[in-house]
Each structure stands twice: as C-alpha cells, then as structure tokens.
Design an enzyme around this catalytic site. Structure first.
Site, mmCIF file in Angstrom:
data_model
loop_
_atom_site.group_PDB
_atom_site.id
_atom_site.type_symbol
_atom_site.label_atom_id
_atom_site.label_comp_id
_atom_site.label_asym_id
_atom_site.label_seq_id
_atom_site.Cartn_x
_atom_site.Cartn_y
_atom_site.Cartn_z
ATOM 1 N N SER A 161 1.492 -1.072 0.048
ATOM 2 C CA SER A 161 0.081 0.051 -0.104
ATOM 3 C C SER A 161 0.773 0.916 0.291
ATOM 4 C CB SER A 161 -1.107 0.028 1.277
ATOM 5 O OG SER A 161 -2.164 1.079 1.152
ATOM 6 N N ASP A 261 -10.720 -3.989 -4.151
ATOM 7 C CA ASP A 261 -9.481 -2.264 -4.233
ATOM 8 C C ASP A 261 -9.378 -1.216 -4.597
ATOM 9 O OD1 ASP A 261 -7.032 -1.004 -3.511
ATOM 10 O OD2 ASP A 261 -6.058 -2.221 -3.162
ATOM 11 N N HIS A 291 -8.171 -5.170 -0.378
ATOM 12 C CA HIS A 291 -7.058 -4.701 0.128
ATOM 13 C C HIS A 291 -5.808 -4.913 1.973
ATOM 14 C CE1 HIS A 291 -3.785 -0.967 -0.066
ATOM 15 N NE2 HIS A 291 -4.715 -0.524 0.685
#
Length: 329
Positions: A161, A261, A291
């Site tokens: 991320s 996501d 995610h």
C-alpha cells in the site's frame, strides 16, 4: 468473481463492530492515536487468539541510517538477500507491530533478511518525512548489508500500500541518482497516483470498489490530504510513480493487486507501464481479494495462497535482477 467468502465475513463483522462502538464515522473524525490503535488491533485480531510468532534466528530493534528499524534474520551464518520493507497505513497508520507477522513470513519464505522501517507518520510529519526515512534505510543497507547478514548485491525494496508506493518511488530515485543498486522491487496493492486521478476514471476501481471493501475512496482522499497537504506535491514521481515520464531501466518488479480495492486500477496500470518500458514484471491479480490481503492468511486460504505467490515472485525477480547485475560486471 465475488469477494472471497471468508473475507466477506471479516468485512461484515468489522462493520458491525464499528457501528456498535460508535466508530462508523468518516476518516479524519477521530484523533490519529485512536485510529492507529484501531488499525493495529484489527490487524492483530485477524491473526487469531492462537497465533504464535514464527521463530527466527534473530529479531531485533535497532536503527539504520538514523531511522528505527526491526531486523528479521531467518537463519544465522548465511549471506541472504536483504529487503527494505515499508508498511502500509496511508502514511498515517501502521508500525512495526502491525507488520511483524508479515515480515516474519517474508523473511522465512524468501528467505531474506527483512529490515522493517518505522518511518515517521503524518499528520505529525508530512511529506517528505516518510519517504526520506525509507530512503535513508535503503542507502544505509547498500553500504552495511553485511552487518545484518545481508548481501549488498541483492538489495530489494518492498512494501504494501503506502509502503509499496515508497518502494516503487525509491527504485525510481535510485535509478535517477545512479544508485544504490537495487536488484528487485516489490509492491502489494500499491498507491501509484496520489493525485487520485487514474483510478477515478470511468469504470476504474475508485468508482467500482471505493466503498464497502475495507479501504475506501474517502479514506484515500483523507490520507492524501493528511500526508500531502500541499496538492502541488502530489504529481511528483516521489509521490506518484505512475506519473513518472520514463520507467525504463528499473529493476525487475513484482506488482500484486486485489480485485476489490480502490487502488487496483493504478497498480495494474503501473505494471503495464513497466512492461511497456522493458522492465521485467510479474503482475499478480488477486481475484476476489481485498486491500491488505498480506495480513489475512489465517482468515482466508485465498490470502495465504496469494502471499505465497507474492513471495515466489520476489524470489524470481531477485534471481533475474542478480543475473542481470552479473552480466554488467
């Protein structure tokens, strides 16, 4: 395909707990300390009450390049690849504890010396604090990898991320600066465009998956506003690698995305652009996943399989990158 049923149960339960606790509020409505505690608790809860940390030869907290880090060494007496790992959390959340299990897994699975970077967080420390901390560790490892049992010729930048964003940006920075030499780059569900423009296009992931799957489009906007209070910073490749004009000459890459996501479109596009620029890329399309799937192997067998594939792809990328390096010596 639909959301993995195990993950759907987890998402439903998380929404119910938040509503019961009065926490079903918009991002930024709670103080950072409370948000960080909640993020940490959610990730640790996903490991289950019977979780026991994987034993390694060495796990220790220290500093590298002046930055707090945690070093994971799976075995003693071997010179292994060394991974500079940056955790997720939108540059606002996350710490060494949220990603301890992930780093233990990667250290054993690769195997490699994993150096988890405890970079400074916003809003206390806005851009470029986080990326500068991560870069300082990458540069330190280039000159001191052997001190932690790592091979300086097999230096990997990796993260998930926000951390994946910094890993990819650091590979670009190393190319532009003429070093340090990075043998591979790996990012799970990375943010690659902090202007939030690419993923917001018609039919793309912000519109399709921006609500109801854990990470939301509103939260990403809040992360951008918190870490990057000056909108002019958001188009720099150090923040938005997808907006870099030239991606050629970068090390072999692993890009993993999750279907459900808001970041999936920009992650997939970055992989496409790397490939078009002649960079060897392994793209892992996490069908049915959300995610943060690296944290959920004990929730969903599909997540366990996905992160095994992520580790295997990193091993292959390191092998390709090392071979390429030897050809240039």
């Amino acid at each position: 395909m639909p959301v993995d049923p195990h993950l759907q149960v987890m998402l439903d339960q998380a929404a119910e707990r938040a509503a019961a606790a009065g926490l079903a509020v918009g991002p930024g409505q709670l103080p950072p300390a409370m948000l960080r505690a909640g993020y940490r608790a959610a990730i640790l809860a996903a490991l289950g009450p019977d979780y026991v940390p994987a034993p390694l030869a060495e796990v220790r907290d220290t500093r590298a390049g002046g930055v707090p880090v945690r070093i994971y060494r799976p075995v003693a007496g071997e010179q292994l690849p060394v991974v500079a790992f940056a955790h997720a959390g939108g540059w606002v959340l996350g710490d060494l504890e949220t990603h301890d299990e992930v780093c233990r897994y990667l250290s054993t699975a690769l195997p490699a010396v994993v150096v988890a970077v405890d970079y400074r967080l916003a809003p206390e420390h806005v851009y470029p604090a986080a990326i500068e901390d991560y870069w300082a560790v990458v540069c330190w490892l280039a000159g001191h990898a052997a001190e932690v049992g790592g091979d300086p010729e097999r230096l990997i930048v990796a993260g998930d991320s926000a951390g994946g964003n910094m890993a990819l940006a650091s590979a670009l920075r190393a190319r532009g600066a003429g070093g340090p030499r990075i043998v591979a780059q790996a990012a799970a569900y990375p943010a690659t465009d902090m202007t939030l423009g690419y993923g917001s296009g018609p039919g793309r992931s912000y519109a399709k998956y921006g609500e109801g799957y854990g990470l939301t489009a509103k939260t990403m906007t809040w992360f951008a506003d918190t870490y990057l209070p000056d909108p002019a910073d958001r188009a720099w490749p150090a923040v938005s690698p997808l907006l870099a004009a030239d991606l050629s000459g970068l090390p072999p890459a692993v890009i993993a995305t999750a279907e459900y996501d808001p970041l999936s479109s920009e992650g997939a596009r970055y992989a496409e652009r790397l490939r078009a620029a002649g960079v060897p890329v392994t793209y892992l399309d996490g069908k049915g996943l959300v995610h943060g799937f690296l944290y959920y192997p004990r929730v969903s067998p599909a997540c366990a399989t996905a992160r095994e594939a992520f580790a295997e792809a990193i091993r292959s990328a390191v092998s390709r990158g090392a071979q390429k390096g030897r050809q240039h010596v």
